[in-house]
Design an enzyme around this catalytic site. Sequence first.
Site, PDB file in Angstrom:
ATOM      1  N   ARG A  77      12.887   4.136  56.407  1.00 22.23           N
ATOM      2  CA  ARG A  77      12.000   4.802  55.440  1.00 22.23           C
ATOM      3  C   ARG A  77      12.137   4.220  54.028  1.00 22.23           C
ATOM      4  O   ARG A  77      11.234   4.334  53.222  1.00 22.23           O
ATOM      5  CB  ARG A  77      12.217   6.318  55.436  1.00 22.23           C
ATOM      6  CG  ARG A  77      13.554   6.803  54.951  1.00 22.23           C
ATOM      7  CD  ARG A  77      13.720   8.321  55.151  1.00 22.23           C
ATOM      8  NE  ARG A  77      15.095   8.701  55.384  1.00 22.23           N
ATOM      9  CZ  ARG A  77      16.020   8.888  54.436  1.00 22.23           C
ATOM     10  NH1 ARG A  77      15.704   8.742  53.162  1.00 22.23           N
ATOM     11  NH2 ARG A  77      17.255   9.217  54.752  1.00 22.23           N
ATOM     12  N   GLN A  79      29.542  11.063  46.405  1.00 22.18           N
ATOM     13  CA  GLN A  79      29.111  12.386  46.867  1.00 22.18           C
ATOM     14  C   GLN A  79      30.282  13.360  47.022  1.00 22.18           C
ATOM     15  O   GLN A  79      30.069  14.572  47.122  1.00 22.18           O
ATOM     16  CB  GLN A  79      28.334  12.254  48.180  1.00 22.18           C
ATOM     17  CG  GLN A  79      27.002  11.520  47.990  1.00 22.18           C
ATOM     18  CD  GLN A  79      26.226  11.339  49.288  1.00 22.18           C
ATOM     19  OE1 GLN A  79      26.594  11.880  50.321  1.00 22.18           O
ATOM     20  NE2 GLN A  79      25.151  10.555  49.237  1.00 22.18           N
ATOM     21  N   ASP A  93      30.961   9.746  55.459  1.00 22.41           N
ATOM     22  CA  ASP A  93      29.620   9.855  54.898  1.00 22.41           C
ATOM     23  C   ASP A  93      29.573  10.586  53.550  1.00 22.41           C
ATOM     24  O   ASP A  93      29.911  10.022  52.526  1.00 22.41           O
ATOM     25  CB  ASP A  93      28.703  10.519  55.940  1.00 22.41           C
ATOM     26  CG  ASP A  93      27.222  10.376  55.608  1.00 22.41           C
ATOM     27  OD1 ASP A  93      26.899   9.747  54.598  1.00 22.41           O
ATOM     28  OD2 ASP A  93      26.385  10.899  56.368  1.00 22.41           O
ATOM     29  N   HIS A 105      21.117   3.395  58.167  1.00 23.33           N
ATOM     30  CA  HIS A 105      20.941   4.791  58.594  1.00 23.33           C
ATOM     31  C   HIS A 105      19.767   4.807  59.566  1.00 23.33           C
ATOM     32  O   HIS A 105      18.707   4.262  59.257  1.00 23.33           O
ATOM     33  CB  HIS A 105      20.527   5.686  57.427  1.00 23.33           C
ATOM     34  CG  HIS A 105      21.595   5.970  56.409  1.00 23.33           C
ATOM     35  ND1 HIS A 105      21.402   5.738  55.071  1.00 23.33           N
ATOM     36  CD2 HIS A 105      22.822   6.503  56.530  1.00 23.33           C
ATOM     37  CE1 HIS A 105      22.482   6.129  54.401  1.00 23.33           C
ATOM     38  NE2 HIS A 105      23.360   6.588  55.253  1.00 23.33           N
ATOM     39  N   HIS A 130      18.914   0.453  53.708  1.00 21.87           N
ATOM     40  CA  HIS A 130      19.284   1.871  53.711  1.00 21.87           C
ATOM     41  C   HIS A 130      18.828   2.596  54.968  1.00 21.87           C
ATOM     42  O   HIS A 130      19.574   3.334  55.611  1.00 21.87           O
ATOM     43  CB  HIS A 130      18.706   2.574  52.473  1.00 21.87           C
ATOM     44  CG  HIS A 130      18.995   4.041  52.438  1.00 21.87           C
ATOM     45  ND1 HIS A 130      18.186   4.979  53.051  1.00 21.87           N
ATOM     46  CD2 HIS A 130      20.025   4.738  51.896  1.00 21.87           C
ATOM     47  CE1 HIS A 130      18.708   6.184  52.877  1.00 21.87           C
ATOM     48  NE2 HIS A 130      19.823   6.060  52.172  1.00 21.87           N
ATOM     49  N   HIS A 189      24.531   7.333  62.218  1.00 22.72           N
ATOM     50  CA  HIS A 189      24.010   8.604  62.749  1.00 22.72           C
ATOM     51  C   HIS A 189      23.428   8.429  64.157  1.00 22.72           C
ATOM     52  O   HIS A 189      23.966   8.954  65.101  1.00 22.72           O
ATOM     53  CB  HIS A 189      22.987   9.273  61.821  1.00 22.72           C
ATOM     54  CG  HIS A 189      23.521   9.524  60.451  1.00 22.72           C
ATOM     55  ND1 HIS A 189      24.675  10.226  60.234  1.00 22.72           N
ATOM     56  CD2 HIS A 189      23.083   9.141  59.212  1.00 22.72           C
ATOM     57  CE1 HIS A 189      24.923  10.284  58.928  1.00 22.72           C
ATOM     58  NE2 HIS A 189      23.979   9.629  58.287  1.00 22.72           N
ATOM     59  N   HIS A 219      29.732   7.373  51.208  1.00 25.38           N
ATOM     60  CA  HIS A 219      29.100   7.289  49.884  1.00 25.38           C
ATOM     61  C   HIS A 219      30.082   8.025  48.980  1.00 25.38           C
ATOM     62  O   HIS A 219      30.043   9.256  48.886  1.00 25.38           O
ATOM     63  CB  HIS A 219      27.744   7.979  49.866  1.00 25.38           C
ATOM     64  CG  HIS A 219      26.858   7.617  51.026  1.00 25.38           C
ATOM     65  ND1 HIS A 219      26.257   6.394  51.148  1.00 25.38           N
ATOM     66  CD2 HIS A 219      26.483   8.328  52.114  1.00 25.38           C
ATOM     67  CE1 HIS A 219      25.540   6.369  52.267  1.00 25.38           C
ATOM     68  NE2 HIS A 219      25.659   7.519  52.871  1.00 25.38           N
ATOM     69  N   ARG A 238      19.694  16.924  49.238  1.00 28.03           N
ATOM     70  CA  ARG A 238      19.412  15.665  48.572  1.00 28.03           C
ATOM     71  C   ARG A 238      18.958  15.878  47.124  1.00 28.03           C
ATOM     72  O   ARG A 238      19.214  15.053  46.259  1.00 28.03           O
ATOM     73  CB  ARG A 238      18.341  14.892  49.361  1.00 28.03           C
ATOM     74  CG  ARG A 238      18.381  13.412  49.079  1.00 28.03           C
ATOM     75  CD  ARG A 238      17.424  12.636  49.964  1.00 28.03           C
ATOM     76  NE  ARG A 238      16.027  12.923  49.657  1.00 28.03           N
ATOM     77  CZ  ARG A 238      15.011  12.131  49.995  1.00 28.03           C
ATOM     78  NH1 ARG A 238      15.235  11.012  50.645  1.00 28.03           N
ATOM     79  NH2 ARG A 238      13.771  12.454  49.703  1.00 28.03           N
ATOM     80  N   HIS A 276      31.799   4.643  57.237  1.00 27.35           N
ATOM     81  CA  HIS A 276      30.613   5.032  56.459  1.00 27.35           C
ATOM     82  C   HIS A 276      30.970   6.047  55.381  1.00 27.35           C
ATOM     83  O   HIS A 276      31.361   7.180  55.688  1.00 27.35           O
ATOM     84  CB  HIS A 276      29.551   5.630  57.387  1.00 27.35           C
ATOM     85  CG  HIS A 276      28.222   5.849  56.721  1.00 27.35           C
ATOM     86  ND1 HIS A 276      27.428   4.816  56.288  1.00 27.35           N
ATOM     87  CD2 HIS A 276      27.546   6.986  56.410  1.00 27.35           C
ATOM     88  CE1 HIS A 276      26.320   5.308  55.750  1.00 27.35           C
ATOM     89  NE2 HIS A 276      26.370   6.618  55.804  1.00 27.35           N
ATOM     90  N   GLU A 333      18.452  10.019  61.661  1.00 26.91           N
ATOM     91  CA  GLU A 333      19.350  11.120  61.280  1.00 26.91           C
ATOM     92  C   GLU A 333      18.633  12.467  61.377  1.00 26.91           C
ATOM     93  O   GLU A 333      19.233  13.463  61.747  1.00 26.91           O
ATOM     94  CB  GLU A 333      19.862  10.905  59.841  1.00 26.91           C
ATOM     95  CG  GLU A 333      20.789  12.028  59.362  1.00 26.91           C
ATOM     96  CD  GLU A 333      21.365  11.804  57.967  1.00 26.91           C
ATOM     97  OE1 GLU A 333      20.906  10.849  57.286  1.00 26.91           O
ATOM     98  OE2 GLU A 333      22.260  12.558  57.570  1.00 26.91           O
TER      99      GLU A 333
END
Length: 452
Positions: A208, A58, A318, A230, A205, A267, A55, A79, A53, A233
Amino acid sequence: MIFATRALLPQGWADNVRLGIAEGRIASVETGAEAGAGDARVDTLLPALSNLHSHSFQRAMAGMTEYRAAGRESFWTWRELMYRFLDRLTPEQVEAIAAMVFLEMQEAGYAAVGEFHYVHHRPGGAPYDDIAELSTRIFAAAGATGIGLTHLPVLYSYGGAGKKPLAGGQLRFGNDVDRFGALVQAARAAARGLPADTRVGVAPHSLRATAPDDLAAALPLAAGGPVHIHIAEQPQEVADISGWLGARPVEWLLNNTSVGPGWCAIHATHMTAEETAGLARSGAVAGLCPITEANLGDGPFNGPGWLAAGGAFGIGSDSNIRISLVEELRTLEYSQRLRDVERNVMVTGPGSVGTALYTGAAAGGARAMGREAGAIATGDWADLVAIDSTHPTLCALNEAQLLDGLVFAAPDGLITDLWSAGRHAVRGGRHIARDRVVPAYRHAVKELVGGL
Ligand code: ZN
């Protein structure tokens, strides 16, 4: 051919092991062998892990959110900075940052990466001329470093639970299911030029950022590839999903989807005992990201409950705040010890915790990636890592203690060599593309951060 003084095989340690590699796979394993003249010679050979995992973009934010502003710092304030990055990030920067991150992963001992890829469009949300432009940038970075890639284009349709509209930085992520299908198809077509170990799956994703009907429509797009999501988390996310769907996130997943083998639950932090056992028994791999989860203040994973139910796990970096395979495994175990006021938790029954963590994450990580790897076995991709057991940290240890030394005591620099599906990317502790990748990264982040 690779010759190792010792190697960790599925049946245990073996001495004088000679491996034949053909078309990226392990073609032969001979123990008690003699080295051949042209062999790559290493000290101690292990199956290399998959980092399930990431991204990658980031990574460029690492160190920028470690100060306390007014009020309570949380995942959600982190975020906000991530979204500011997204107002600026260009395709060239995406590629340069990903290449740097993949290089660091290989030097840390990861042979492959699951890139959970959710930035698809231009700032403001308009698609690039090639809808898979940013996927192809990830492919270029994988090509530049030789890392094994499981590409996971992300379906992100809503700004929050209950189909809230996307806003701000989120506009770059947004697709309805139809456009997402076109994107996955375009990414698959572009991936055909990559090495044979490349996989493309799909990643809704989170609950939510999707909705039940969208999720049902998107899952067939996996077409046999892995599905990553995800899940659970943050406590806020559990409350939002419970309020909207009438069930906690993992509970909802178990009751309403085909979650099981082929799935990776990223997570899976905030679960009840029933959710933990149910998800473990489903065959889904828990995608644990202990350093990021600690950094973001997510909370600890329920390791004992998960292992007791026979659950598989792997690790991911992550947010890439720090890329260290051994620290990732160490943080996982220490998070359990601190919570339970107990030692040696992440192992079922008596035995070496370092070995249980390493071999567990090797097998689970490979499974989550849809990658035939995770052990030094004939037919698997040659995902291999060599360490130096004569290093002062390890030289006093016997074979049964070696992985405990690696996980709990070692610095990061013990890796001498790494192969990703037979591609010999790290030699003498250094990635062969370092001289090209690092200057490009410096240039990209200077440009990116300069305007923040
Ligand atoms: Zn993530």
